[in-house]
Motif scaffolding. Structure first.
Motif, PDB file in Angstrom:
ATOM      1  N   ARG A 141      -2.311  12.827  -5.823  1.00  0.00           N
ATOM      2  CA  ARG A 141      -2.405  11.847  -6.905  1.00  0.00           C
ATOM      3  C   ARG A 141      -1.252  10.847  -6.895  1.00  0.00           C
ATOM      4  O   ARG A 141      -0.603  10.586  -7.905  1.00  0.00           O
ATOM      5  N   SER A 142      -1.009  10.323  -5.711  1.00  0.00           N
ATOM      6  CA  SER A 142       0.021   9.317  -5.527  1.00  0.00           C
ATOM      7  C   SER A 142      -0.637   8.013  -5.079  1.00  0.00           C
ATOM      8  O   SER A 142      -1.733   8.020  -4.524  1.00  0.00           O
ATOM      9  N   THR A 143       0.028   6.908  -5.350  1.00  0.00           N
ATOM     10  CA  THR A 143      -0.412   5.612  -4.845  1.00  0.00           C
ATOM     11  C   THR A 143       0.594   5.201  -3.787  1.00  0.00           C
ATOM     12  O   THR A 143       1.795   5.140  -4.058  1.00  0.00           O
ATOM     13  N   LEU A 144       0.119   4.953  -2.600  1.00  0.00           N
ATOM     14  CA  LEU A 144       0.994   4.643  -1.482  1.00  0.00           C
ATOM     15  C   LEU A 144       0.760   3.212  -1.032  1.00  0.00           C
ATOM     16  O   LEU A 144      -0.389   2.770  -0.895  1.00  0.00           O
ATOM     17  N   LYS A 145       1.856   2.480  -0.830  1.00  0.00           N
ATOM     18  CA  LYS A 145       1.788   1.117  -0.313  1.00  0.00           C
ATOM     19  C   LYS A 145       2.788   0.982   0.824  1.00  0.00           C
ATOM     20  O   LYS A 145       3.796   1.703   0.868  1.00  0.00           O
ATOM     21  N   PHE A 146       2.504   0.047   1.725  1.00  0.00           N
ATOM     22  CA  PHE A 146       3.355  -0.149   2.891  1.00  0.00           C
ATOM     23  C   PHE A 146       4.054  -1.495   2.826  1.00  0.00           C
ATOM     24  O   PHE A 146       3.442  -2.513   2.501  1.00  0.00           O
ATOM     25  N   LYS A 147       5.335  -1.471   3.157  1.00  0.00           N
ATOM     26  CA  LYS A 147       6.164  -2.671   3.152  1.00  0.00           C
ATOM     27  C   LYS A 147       6.607  -2.958   4.592  1.00  0.00           C
ATOM     28  O   LYS A 147       6.963  -2.036   5.329  1.00  0.00           O
ATOM     29  N   ALA A 148       6.601  -4.232   4.959  1.00  0.00           N
ATOM     30  CA  ALA A 148       7.075  -4.670   6.278  1.00  0.00           C
ATOM     31  C   ALA A 148       6.308  -4.002   7.419  1.00  0.00           C
ATOM     32  O   ALA A 148       6.898  -3.502   8.377  1.00  0.00           O
ATOM     33  N   ILE A 149       4.985  -4.019   7.311  1.00  0.00           N
ATOM     34  CA  ILE A 149       4.164  -3.458   8.382  1.00  0.00           C
ATOM     35  C   ILE A 149       4.391  -4.292   9.641  1.00  0.00           C
ATOM     36  O   ILE A 149       4.264  -5.519   9.605  1.00  0.00           O
ATOM     37  N   PRO A 150       4.726  -3.650  10.757  1.00  0.00           N
ATOM     38  CA  PRO A 150       4.957  -4.400  11.991  1.00  0.00           C
ATOM     39  C   PRO A 150       3.722  -5.220  12.393  1.00  0.00           C
ATOM     40  O   PRO A 150       2.585  -4.750  12.243  1.00  0.00           O
ATOM     41  N   PRO A 151       3.937  -6.426  12.903  1.00  0.00           N
ATOM     42  CA  PRO A 151       2.806  -7.285  13.308  1.00  0.00           C
ATOM     43  C   PRO A 151       1.848  -6.607  14.287  1.00  0.00           C
ATOM     44  O   PRO A 151       0.638  -6.816  14.207  1.00  0.00           O
ATOM     45  N   ALA A 152       2.364  -5.781  15.178  1.00  0.00           N
ATOM     46  CA  ALA A 152       1.495  -5.093  16.138  1.00  0.00           C
ATOM     47  C   ALA A 152       0.540  -4.131  15.433  1.00  0.00           C
ATOM     48  O   ALA A 152      -0.618  -3.988  15.830  1.00  0.00           O
ATOM     49  N   VAL A 153       1.008  -3.484  14.368  1.00  0.00           N
ATOM     50  CA  VAL A 153       0.147  -2.575  13.603  1.00  0.00           C
ATOM     51  C   VAL A 153      -0.924  -3.380  12.877  1.00  0.00           C
ATOM     52  O   VAL A 153      -2.099  -2.997  12.865  1.00  0.00           O
ATOM     53  N   LEU A 154      -0.532  -4.490  12.284  1.00  0.00           N
ATOM     54  CA  LEU A 154      -1.511  -5.337  11.597  1.00  0.00           C
ATOM     55  C   LEU A 154      -2.568  -5.844  12.574  1.00  0.00           C
ATOM     56  O   LEU A 154      -3.759  -5.884  12.239  1.00  0.00           O
ATOM     57  N   SER A 155      -2.139  -6.206  13.756  1.00  0.00           N
ATOM     58  CA  SER A 155      -3.070  -6.691  14.773  1.00  0.00           C
ATOM     59  C   SER A 155      -4.041  -5.589  15.193  1.00  0.00           C
ATOM     60  O   SER A 155      -5.254  -5.816  15.291  1.00  0.00           O
ATOM     61  N   LEU A 156      -3.526  -4.402  15.441  1.00  0.00           N
ATOM     62  CA  LEU A 156      -4.391  -3.275  15.805  1.00  0.00           C
ATOM     63  C   LEU A 156      -5.349  -2.928  14.675  1.00  0.00           C
ATOM     64  O   LEU A 156      -6.530  -2.658  14.909  1.00  0.00           O
ATOM     65  N   ALA A 157      -4.852  -2.941  13.446  1.00  0.00           N
ATOM     66  CA  ALA A 157      -5.700  -2.626  12.290  1.00  0.00           C
ATOM     67  C   ALA A 157      -6.839  -3.636  12.178  1.00  0.00           C
ATOM     68  O   ALA A 157      -7.964  -3.272  11.825  1.00  0.00           O
ATOM     69  N   GLU A 158      -6.549  -4.890  12.473  1.00  0.00           N
ATOM     70  CA  GLU A 158      -7.584  -5.928  12.441  1.00  0.00           C
ATOM     71  C   GLU A 158      -8.639  -5.661  13.510  1.00  0.00           C
ATOM     72  O   GLU A 158      -9.845  -5.735  13.252  1.00  0.00           O
ATOM     73  N   VAL A 159      -8.197  -5.327  14.707  1.00  0.00           N
ATOM     74  CA  VAL A 159      -9.121  -5.028  15.810  1.00  0.00           C
ATOM     75  C   VAL A 159     -10.002  -3.834  15.466  1.00  0.00           C
ATOM     76  O   VAL A 159     -11.203  -3.838  15.727  1.00  0.00           O
ATOM     77  N   TYR A 160      -9.416  -2.804  14.864  1.00  0.00           N
ATOM     78  CA  TYR A 160     -10.150  -1.588  14.517  1.00  0.00           C
ATOM     79  C   TYR A 160     -10.965  -1.720  13.232  1.00  0.00           C
ATOM     80  O   TYR A 160     -11.720  -0.832  12.872  1.00  0.00           O
ATOM     81  N   GLY A 161     -10.770  -2.835  12.516  1.00  0.00           N
ATOM     82  CA  GLY A 161     -11.524  -3.055  11.287  1.00  0.00           C
ATOM     83  C   GLY A 161     -11.048  -2.208  10.119  1.00  0.00           C
ATOM     84  O   GLY A 161     -11.846  -1.901   9.227  1.00  0.00           O
ATOM     85  N   VAL A 162      -9.769  -1.851  10.100  1.00  0.00           N
ATOM     86  CA  VAL A 162      -9.256  -1.011   9.019  1.00  0.00           C
ATOM     87  C   VAL A 162      -8.111  -1.676   8.251  1.00  0.00           C
ATOM     88  O   VAL A 162      -7.452  -1.016   7.444  1.00  0.00           O
ATOM     89  N   SER A 163      -7.871  -2.929   8.465  1.00  0.00           N
ATOM     90  CA  SER A 163      -6.725  -3.581   7.822  1.00  0.00           C
ATOM     91  C   SER A 163      -6.797  -3.518   6.307  1.00  0.00           C
ATOM     92  O   SER A 163      -5.773  -3.396   5.631  1.00  0.00           O
ATOM     93  N   GLU A 164      -8.007  -3.536   5.744  1.00  0.00           N
ATOM     94  CA  GLU A 164      -8.148  -3.477   4.283  1.00  0.00           C
ATOM     95  C   GLU A 164      -7.822  -2.087   3.740  1.00  0.00           C
ATOM     96  O   GLU A 164      -7.647  -1.923   2.532  1.00  0.00           O
ATOM     97  N   LEU A 165      -7.696  -1.106   4.602  1.00  0.00           N
ATOM     98  CA  LEU A 165      -7.364   0.261   4.164  1.00  0.00           C
ATOM     99  C   LEU A 165      -5.865   0.484   4.061  1.00  0.00           C
ATOM    100  O   LEU A 165      -5.439   1.549   3.603  1.00  0.00           O
ATOM    101  N   LEU A 166      -5.062  -0.490   4.513  1.00  0.00           N
ATOM    102  CA  LEU A 166      -3.605  -0.348   4.500  1.00  0.00           C
ATOM    103  C   LEU A 166      -3.022  -1.188   3.374  1.00  0.00           C
ATOM    104  O   LEU A 166      -2.726  -2.373   3.565  1.00  0.00           O
TER     105      LEU A 166
END
Length: 93
Positions: A65-90
């Motif tokens: 029952r925690s809310t987790l958010k990410f700060k300063a996500i590395p650009p490479a992770v954002l790029s991979l998340a976009e390719v995998y179609g999961v960027s909205e989950l982060l």
């Protein structure tokens, strides 16, 4: 590996396959109820296991029952998340 910093959590090692299991376990252990921010600004190296680790933390956050958010996500992770179609989950801080 993961340290408490400014009321949140800070990852201090590469988010790669070599560290994925340890990071997943450390993050799970560090999660507490309430809102938490994971700072990734010190992460210099990533691979696709970073996304799997982050998603694992989000599942655990939901369980405790925690809310987790990410700060300063590395650009490479954002790029991979976009390719995998999961960027909205982060969720971003």
């Amino acid at each position: 590996m993961i340290e408490r910093c400014n009321g949140g959590l800070r990852v201090t090692v590469p988010m790669t396959m070599a560290n994925a299991r340890g990071l997943l376990d450390a993050g799970r252990s560090a999660l507490q109820a309430g809102e938490q921010v994971v700072d990734l600004s010190a992460v210099a190296e990533v691979d696709s296991s970073a996304i799997a680790t982050m998603l694992g933390w989000l599942r655990e956050a939901d369980r405790v029952r925690s809310t987790l958010k990410f700060k300063a996500i590395p650009p490479a992770v954002l790029s991979l998340a976009e390719v995998y179609g999961v960027s909205e989950l982060l969720p971003r801080a």
